[in-house]
Scaffold this motif. Structure first.
Motif, PDB file in Angstrom:
ATOM      1  N   LEU A  20       1.632   3.573  36.085  1.00 36.11           N
ATOM      2  CA  LEU A  20       2.758   4.619  35.672  1.00 36.11           C
ATOM      3  C   LEU A  20       3.703   4.074  34.566  1.00 36.11           C
ATOM      4  CD1 LEU A  20       3.806   5.240  39.688  1.00 36.11           C
ATOM      5  CD2 LEU A  20       2.668   6.868  38.017  1.00 36.11           C
ATOM      6  N   ASN A  21       3.759   2.904  34.620  1.00 34.29           N
ATOM      7  CA  ASN A  21       4.626   2.436  33.391  1.00 34.29           C
ATOM      8  C   ASN A  21       4.074   2.637  32.127  1.00 34.29           C
ATOM      9  OD1 ASN A  21       7.096   1.553  34.951  1.00 34.29           O
ATOM     10  ND2 ASN A  21       6.400  -0.374  34.909  1.00 34.29           N
ATOM     11  N   LYS A  22       2.899   2.330  32.125  1.00 30.37           N
ATOM     12  CA  LYS A  22       1.966   2.835  30.719  1.00 30.37           C
ATOM     13  C   LYS A  22       1.991   4.188  30.525  1.00 30.37           C
ATOM     14  CE  LYS A  22      -1.619  -0.497  31.135  1.00 30.37           C
ATOM     15  NZ  LYS A  22      -3.100  -0.777  31.204  1.00 30.37           N
ATOM     16  N   ASP A  23       1.969   5.182  31.484  1.00 25.61           N
ATOM     17  CA  ASP A  23       1.688   6.546  31.458  1.00 25.61           C
ATOM     18  C   ASP A  23       3.146   7.208  31.242  1.00 25.61           C
ATOM     19  OD1 ASP A  23      -0.888   6.131  31.439  1.00 25.61           O
ATOM     20  OD2 ASP A  23      -1.080   6.754  33.551  1.00 25.61           O
ATOM     21  N   ALA A  24       4.148   6.715  31.310  1.00 24.61           N
ATOM     22  CA  ALA A  24       5.533   6.995  31.343  1.00 24.61           C
ATOM     23  C   ALA A  24       5.829   8.136  30.287  1.00 24.61           C
ATOM     24  CB  ALA A  24       6.631   6.099  31.281  1.00 24.61           C
ATOM     25  N   ALA A  25       5.557   7.802  28.952  1.00 25.05           N
ATOM     26  CA  ALA A  25       5.639   8.749  27.616  1.00 25.05           C
ATOM     27  C   ALA A  25       4.928   9.727  27.858  1.00 25.05           C
ATOM     28  CB  ALA A  25       5.481   7.539  26.446  1.00 25.05           C
ATOM     29  N   THR A  26       3.631   9.526  28.248  1.00 26.34           N
ATOM     30  CA  THR A  26       2.592  10.577  28.246  1.00 26.34           C
ATOM     31  C   THR A  26       3.227  11.871  29.324  1.00 26.34           C
ATOM     32  OG1 THR A  26       0.771   9.336  27.388  1.00 26.34           O
ATOM     33  CG2 THR A  26       0.200  11.176  28.652  1.00 26.34           C
ATOM     34  N   MET A  32       6.850  15.601  33.147  1.00 22.35           N
ATOM     35  CA  MET A  32       6.932  15.062  34.416  1.00 22.35           C
ATOM     36  C   MET A  32       7.713  13.705  34.472  1.00 22.35           C
ATOM     37  SD  MET A  32       2.730  15.109  34.873  1.00 22.35           S
ATOM     38  CE  MET A  32       2.835  14.028  36.621  1.00 22.35           C
ATOM     39  N   THR A  33       8.511  13.605  35.094  1.00 21.22           N
ATOM     40  CA  THR A  33       9.483  12.491  35.412  1.00 21.22           C
ATOM     41  C   THR A  33       9.269  11.827  36.871  1.00 21.22           C
ATOM     42  OG1 THR A  33      10.969  13.508  34.002  1.00 21.22           O
ATOM     43  CG2 THR A  33      11.563  11.574  35.341  1.00 21.22           C
ATOM     44  N   LEU A  34       8.986  10.313  36.811  1.00 15.05           N
ATOM     45  CA  LEU A  34       8.817   9.689  37.898  1.00 15.05           C
ATOM     46  C   LEU A  34      10.180   9.665  38.918  1.00 15.05           C
ATOM     47  CD1 LEU A  34       6.692   8.193  40.038  1.00 15.05           C
ATOM     48  CD2 LEU A  34       7.405   6.512  38.715  1.00 15.05           C
ATOM     49  N   ALA A  35      10.292  10.199  39.992  1.00 15.02           N
ATOM     50  CA  ALA A  35      11.363  10.038  41.108  1.00 15.02           C
ATOM     51  C   ALA A  35      11.455   9.078  41.892  1.00 15.02           C
ATOM     52  CB  ALA A  35      11.346  11.500  41.400  1.00 15.02           C
ATOM     53  N   PHE A  51       6.919  13.131  41.267  1.00 12.88           N
ATOM     54  CA  PHE A  51       7.417  13.633  40.150  1.00 12.88           C
ATOM     55  C   PHE A  51       8.122  14.753  40.054  1.00 12.88           C
ATOM     56  CE2 PHE A  51       3.244  11.131  39.020  1.00 12.88           C
ATOM     57  CZ  PHE A  51       3.571  10.578  38.075  1.00 12.88           C
ATOM     58  N   ARG A  52       9.105  14.660  39.294  1.00 11.49           N
ATOM     59  CA  ARG A  52       9.810  15.973  39.032  1.00 11.49           C
ATOM     60  C   ARG A  52       9.110  16.605  37.844  1.00 11.49           C
ATOM     61  NH1 ARG A  52      14.311  13.051  40.362  1.00 11.49           N
ATOM     62  NH2 ARG A  52      14.780  12.163  38.375  1.00 11.49           N
ATOM     63  N   VAL A  53       8.888  17.981  37.882  1.00 13.67           N
ATOM     64  CA  VAL A  53       7.978  18.560  36.902  1.00 13.67           C
ATOM     65  C   VAL A  53       8.752  19.872  36.398  1.00 13.67           C
ATOM     66  CG1 VAL A  53       5.759  19.825  36.742  1.00 13.67           C
ATOM     67  CG2 VAL A  53       6.049  17.817  38.280  1.00 13.67           C
ATOM     68  N   GLU A  54       8.668  20.128  35.141  1.00 13.76           N
ATOM     69  CA  GLU A  54       9.373  21.362  34.494  1.00 13.76           C
ATOM     70  C   GLU A  54       8.721  22.558  34.618  1.00 13.76           C
ATOM     71  OE1 GLU A  54      10.152  20.070  30.235  1.00 13.76           O
ATOM     72  OE2 GLU A  54      11.447  18.159  30.843  1.00 13.76           O
ATOM     73  N   ASP A  55       7.105  22.417  34.498  1.00 20.55           N
ATOM     74  CA  ASP A  55       6.451  23.521  34.456  1.00 20.55           C
ATOM     75  C   ASP A  55       5.239  23.252  35.170  1.00 20.55           C
ATOM     76  OD1 ASP A  55       4.432  25.421  33.918  1.00 20.55           O
ATOM     77  OD2 ASP A  55       4.958  25.939  31.993  1.00 20.55           O
ATOM     78  N   LEU A  56       5.369  23.734  36.600  1.00 14.47           N
ATOM     79  CA  LEU A  56       4.259  23.481  37.499  1.00 14.47           C
ATOM     80  C   LEU A  56       2.949  23.735  37.211  1.00 14.47           C
ATOM     81  CD1 LEU A  56       4.294  21.859  40.241  1.00 14.47           C
ATOM     82  CD2 LEU A  56       4.310  23.900  41.489  1.00 14.47           C
ATOM     83  N   ASP A  57       2.719  24.922  36.525  1.00 15.56           N
ATOM     84  CA  ASP A  57       1.500  25.603  36.222  1.00 15.56           C
ATOM     85  C   ASP A  57       0.906  24.865  35.096  1.00 15.56           C
ATOM     86  OD1 ASP A  57       1.491  27.554  38.254  1.00 15.56           O
ATOM     87  OD2 ASP A  57       2.707  28.726  36.870  1.00 15.56           O
ATOM     88  N   ARG A  58       1.782  24.515  34.253  1.00 10.57           N
ATOM     89  CA  ARG A  58       1.104  23.602  33.245  1.00 10.57           C
ATOM     90  C   ARG A  58       0.736  22.235  33.465  1.00 10.57           C
ATOM     91  NH1 ARG A  58       4.997  20.719  28.938  1.00 10.57           N
ATOM     92  NH2 ARG A  58       3.725  19.621  27.724  1.00 10.57           N
TER      93      ARG A  58
END
Length: 88
Positions: A20-26, A32-35, A51-58
């Protein structure tokens, strides 16, 4: 705000945390933000993360692509079970 709840079993918490730390930027690029990150007290080999997500469909479409690609590369790779959540 939309969320994605992920559940993964059979992978040590430390390994998941590292990934998750490696993938944080992606994840951030994908909105997506890990909550939260939890280890199941009843099943220590099960880890859940939210994760908090800005655009769920995307996010859903992108995760489907990523998981399909991972399965092609390594069919037995443990991937999280994902639940896509909209606020009611």
């Amino acid at each position: 705000m939309a969320h994605v709840l992920a559940k993964l079993s059979g992978v040590p918490l430390a390994n998941i945390r590292i990934q998750l730390n490696k993938d944080a930027a992606t994840h951030a690029e994908q909105g997506m933000t890990l909550a939260h990150l939890w280890q199941n007290a009843e099943k220590p080999d099960e880890v859940l993360f939210l994760f908090r997500v800005e655009d769920l469909d995307r996010c859903r479409a992108r995760m489907k692509e990523i998981h399909a690609h991972a399965r092609q590369q390594q069919p037995d790779m443990p991937l999280p079970e994902l639940v896509f959540l909209r606020e009611a």
